[in-house]
Scaffold this active site. Structure first.
Site, short mmCIF file in Angstrom:
data_model
loop_
_atom_site.label_atom_id
_atom_site.label_comp_id
_atom_site.label_asym_id
_atom_site.label_seq_id
_atom_site.Cartn_x
_atom_site.Cartn_y
_atom_site.Cartn_z
N GLN A 232 0.83 -1.21 0.00
CA GLN A 232 0.00 0.00 0.00
C GLN A 232 0.86 1.26 0.00
O GLN A 232 0.32 2.37 0.08
CB GLN A 232 -0.93 0.01 1.22
CG GLN A 232 -1.94 -1.12 1.25
CD GLN A 232 -3.03 -1.01 0.19
OE1 GLN A 232 -3.20 0.03 -0.46
NE2 GLN A 232 -3.77 -2.07 -0.02
N CYS A 395 -9.07 -8.37 5.00
CA CYS A 395 -7.96 -9.30 5.30
C CYS A 395 -7.14 -8.81 6.49
O CYS A 395 -5.92 -8.97 6.52
CB CYS A 395 -7.05 -9.52 4.10
SG CYS A 395 -7.88 -10.20 2.68
#
Ligand SMILES: Cc1ncc(COP(=O)(O)O)c(C=O)c1O
Length: 440
Positions: A232, A395
């Site tokens: 990310q 997740c």
């Protein structure tokens, strides 16, 4: 055909946010952003899950398949040689993008595979593979692997499994009530027994940018290996593996304008050289007998089987696109959108933005809980308005559990996201609350 980004990277100083005009022009490179959903223009706020691809990336993959398709590092024919050249050029492009050398980039199918590659190489070393050079990767009883409570499952379960296979202990840096990493606890947990520290650069739920320096310094002080989950961060921030002083980093191509099916592991050269392989088979060997095999040096030692060549070539096109726009400018654009998103959502009564109290810089990603309304209902309501967000635990079940919830709604931006789209999701959430409260 469009092959270059709509934004002129030289038009504004480095780190200056993209202008509305620039975003509007570069959106033209992304055909899917013109889609309608349920009669509304698509508002795509799920780039944290997977990013959309510009024409330059789609064209690069098609161009490879229509003019150069061949297996790499094998055939003696011209196509095979040319395919090998573009495949290795793609590796060099990614290496430059993250400040590494070409030999330090291993292609994988995604970040999950890259993390498992490290974990399985370490358990192979723990079984005695790799000779004395692999000593650093050996784990056994008394050794500790350290990760954090905010990790994506891809950066947690491989370490749970590695601990179970080797007898090592997995320790987890806890979060405070806001969701921030408890650095006081990290300082106690990371110690002489720590052999490996694995943590995420940017949380895929909170959007905060973790203090890499502090954690790396603690690991360095005890000689532990550092694995950074850059899934990310690499798509959204300038990233230099040498400046960060990390040993390994993992990325996923589909989160940075590239295709699915391609990811990468960065590994410090001397570490990759000492590490035994994970997957074995064709393309990673020098000599094979019926009883044993000798392996190629890295990165090929870690690239068993036929490679994902068109995906690598397309990912290189994605990186060129991002570099042309300029990572500092993308980071500035998304930091602005992220602030707007958090401020707008926080102002809505009944909305709790996860981690909004954390005093760390953030990217353009925020997850939130709406009091009394399930995230799936929020997501469904937004979808009816053409707004694509992610719902569920993303997740990251331990993080959600720590914050006292089982799921949340996540909006995430990218370089093509407009301020109007952020306004749309803020307005959509207000309308969802009104709708469900009326129905209640
Ligand atoms: C922080 C983080 N790590 C790892 C992953 C796993 O990436 P992939 O599923 O592409 O392997 C993701 C994907 O959402 C992520 O956000």
């Amino acid at each position: 055909m469009s092959t270059s980004p709509g934004a002129d990277a030289t038009a504004a100083p480095s780190g200056h946010p993209l202008t509305e005009d620039e975003v509007r022009r570069l959106r033209e490179d992304f055909p899917i952003l013109r889609a309608d959903v349920h009669g509304h223009p698509l508002v795509y706020l799920d780039s944290g899950a997977t990013a959309q691809r510009p024409l330059a990336v789609l064209d690069a993959e098609r161009e490879f398949a229509t003019t150069l398709n061949a297996a790499v590092h094998r055939g003696a024919h011209t196509l095979a040689a040319e395919a090998t050249e573009v495949f290795e050029d793609a590796r060099a492009t990614l290496a430059r993008f993250v400040g590494a050398d070409e030999g330090e980039i291993v292609w994988t199918s995604n970040a999950t595979e890259a993390l498992n590659l490290i974990a399985y190489s370490m358990s192979n070393a723990s079984l005695g593979r790799g000779g004395s050079a692999a000593d650093r990767f050996r784990l056994g009883e008394g050794d500790e692997i350290v990760t954090t409570e905010m990790e994506h499952h891809a950066n947690l379960i491989p370490w749970q499994e590695l601990a179970a296979r080797t007898g090592a202990t997995l320790r987890v840096i806890p979060l405070d009530d806001d969701g921030a990493l408890r650095l006081d606890a990290a300082a106690e947990i990371i110690g002489e027994r720590t052999k490996l520290l694995a943590f995420t650069h940017v949380s895929n739920v909170l959007g905060v940018i973790n203090p890499v320096d502090t954690l790396v310094a603690a690991a360095r002080a005890v000689g532990a290996l550092v694995v950074l989950d850059a899934c990310q961060s690499a798509p959204h921030l300038p990233l230099d593996v040498r400046t960060l002083d990390i040993d390994f980093a993992v990325i996923s191509g589909h989160k940075m304008l590239g295709p699915t099916g391609i990811g990468a592991l960065y590994g410090r050269r001397e570490l990759l050289e000492a590490m035994p392989p994970f997957l074995t088979g064709g393309s990673m060997i020098t000599t094979v007998t019926t009883t044993a095999a000798e392996y190629l040096p890295p990165p090929q030692r870690f690239e068993a089987g036929t490679q994902r060549v068109s995906q690598a070539v397309a990912l290189a096109a994605a990186i060129d696109y991002l570099s042309d726009v300029g990572m500092p400018r993308i980071a500035a654009h998304e930091a602005e959108l992220g602030r707007h998103l958090v401020d707008g959502l926080t102002a809505i009564e009944g909305v709790r933005v996860l981690g909004s109290g954390i005093a760390l810089p953030r990217v353009g990603l925020a997850s939130f809980d709406v009091e009394g309304i399930h995230s799936h209902d929020v997501g469904q309501f937004l979808d009816d308005l053409g707004i694509a967000v992610r719902v569920g635990h993303h997740c990251a079940q331990p993080l959600h559990r720590r914050l006292g919830i089982i799921s949340s709604t996540r909006a995430s931006t990218y370089l093509y996201t407009t301020r109007a789209e952020v306004d749309a999701v803020i307005d959509g959430v207000s309308r969802a609350i009104e709708f469900f409260r009326r129905g209640a």
